[in-house]
Design a protein around this motif. Structure first.
Motif, PDB file in Angstrom:
ATOM      1  N   VAL A 274       0.852  -1.187   0.000  1.00 28.58           N
ATOM      2  CA  VAL A 274       0.000   0.000   0.000  1.00 28.58           C
ATOM      3  C   VAL A 274       0.892   1.243   0.000  1.00 28.58           C
ATOM      4  CG1 VAL A 274      -1.926  -1.138   1.174  1.00 28.58           C
ATOM      5  CG2 VAL A 274      -0.232   0.089   2.517  1.00 28.58           C
ATOM      6  N   GLN A 275       0.347   2.340  -0.479  1.00 25.65           N
ATOM      7  CA  GLN A 275       1.096   3.594  -0.513  1.00 25.65           C
ATOM      8  C   GLN A 275       1.292   4.133   0.903  1.00 25.65           C
ATOM      9  OE1 GLN A 275       2.615   4.866  -3.244  1.00 25.65           O
ATOM     10  NE2 GLN A 275       1.935   2.910  -4.071  1.00 25.65           N
ATOM     11  N   PRO A 276       2.388   4.864   1.156  1.00 21.79           N
ATOM     12  CA  PRO A 276       2.679   5.352   2.512  1.00 21.79           C
ATOM     13  C   PRO A 276       1.532   6.122   3.160  1.00 21.79           C
ATOM     14  CG  PRO A 276       4.565   5.705   1.099  1.00 21.79           C
ATOM     15  CD  PRO A 276       3.448   5.203   0.213  1.00 21.79           C
ATOM     16  N   LYS A 277       0.789   6.910   2.389  1.00 22.56           N
ATOM     17  CA  LYS A 277      -0.311   7.692   2.964  1.00 22.56           C
ATOM     18  C   LYS A 277      -1.436   6.790   3.473  1.00 22.56           C
ATOM     19  CE  LYS A 277      -2.476   8.384  -1.475  1.00 22.56           C
ATOM     20  NZ  LYS A 277      -2.772   9.201  -2.568  1.00 22.56           N
ATOM     21  N   GLU A 278      -1.488   5.537   3.004  1.00 27.07           N
ATOM     22  CA  GLU A 278      -2.534   4.600   3.419  1.00 27.07           C
ATOM     23  C   GLU A 278      -2.082   3.643   4.526  1.00 27.07           C
ATOM     24  OE1 GLU A 278      -3.632   2.623  -0.175  1.00 27.07           O
ATOM     25  OE2 GLU A 278      -4.166   4.487  -1.184  1.00 27.07           O
ATOM     26  N   MET A 279      -0.826   3.731   4.954  1.00 30.32           N
ATOM     27  CA  MET A 279      -0.296   2.786   5.937  1.00 30.32           C
ATOM     28  C   MET A 279      -1.052   2.828   7.262  1.00 30.32           C
ATOM     29  SD  MET A 279       1.967   0.740   4.860  1.00 30.32           S
ATOM     30  CE  MET A 279       2.666   0.138   6.374  1.00 30.32           C
ATOM     31  N   LYS A 280      -1.383   4.004   7.746  1.00 28.96           N
ATOM     32  CA  LYS A 280      -2.053   4.114   9.046  1.00 28.96           C
ATOM     33  C   LYS A 280      -3.493   3.602   9.014  1.00 28.96           C
ATOM     34  CE  LYS A 280       0.835   7.177  11.433  1.00 28.96           C
ATOM     35  NZ  LYS A 280       1.902   6.343  11.868  1.00 28.96           N
ATOM     36  N   THR A 281      -4.111   3.615   7.819  1.00 31.71           N
ATOM     37  CA  THR A 281      -5.520   3.218   7.720  1.00 31.71           C
ATOM     38  C   THR A 281      -5.710   1.880   7.016  1.00 31.71           C
ATOM     39  OG1 THR A 281      -5.775   4.428   5.647  1.00 31.71           O
ATOM     40  CG2 THR A 281      -6.303   5.615   7.689  1.00 31.71           C
TER      41      THR A 281
END
Length: 108
Positions: free
Chosen positions: A23-30
């Motif tokens: 997944v892309q880094p911006k989506e890692m937390k979610t």
């Protein structure tokens, strides 16, 4: 005449969860826990990202990217110890001009 395509997927097993490492880094937390699906013939992970690769350099970059997304934390012996089991899957799809269905080979 046959044509081939190679696809990579990469996931981790962390605290009994299946998590996509591509997944892309911006989506890692979610990122959400993925589901393991089974039938009589096969087992798959629903919604797991698969990326086509065209040469070894591109494959290495994708694998490095996935490793950078692994869950880590500090331990007494290691500052960034891995807290998960990573599974790299390579899928080879072979298309023969005389067959309608492609042949898929998986290595995880």
């Amino acid at each position: 005449d046959e044509t081939y395509s190679i696809w990579i997927s990469f996931f981790e097993l962390y605290n009994e969860n299946i998590l996509d490492l591509l997944v892309q880094p911006k989506e890692m937390k979610t990122r959400k826990n993925l589901r393991l699906m089974q039938n009589d013939d096969s087992t798959m992970i629903k919604n797991l990202i698969q990326i086509p690769v065209f040469d070894i350099k591109e494959a290495e970059e994708i694998i490095r990217f996935g490793y950078s997304n692994r869950s880590t934390s500090r331990t007494n012996l290691n500052e960034a110890s891995s807290r998960s089991h990573a599974v790299l899957c390579i899928t080879l799809i072979t298309m023969n001009e005389f067959d309608e269905d492609p042949v898929m080979s998986h290595m995880c």
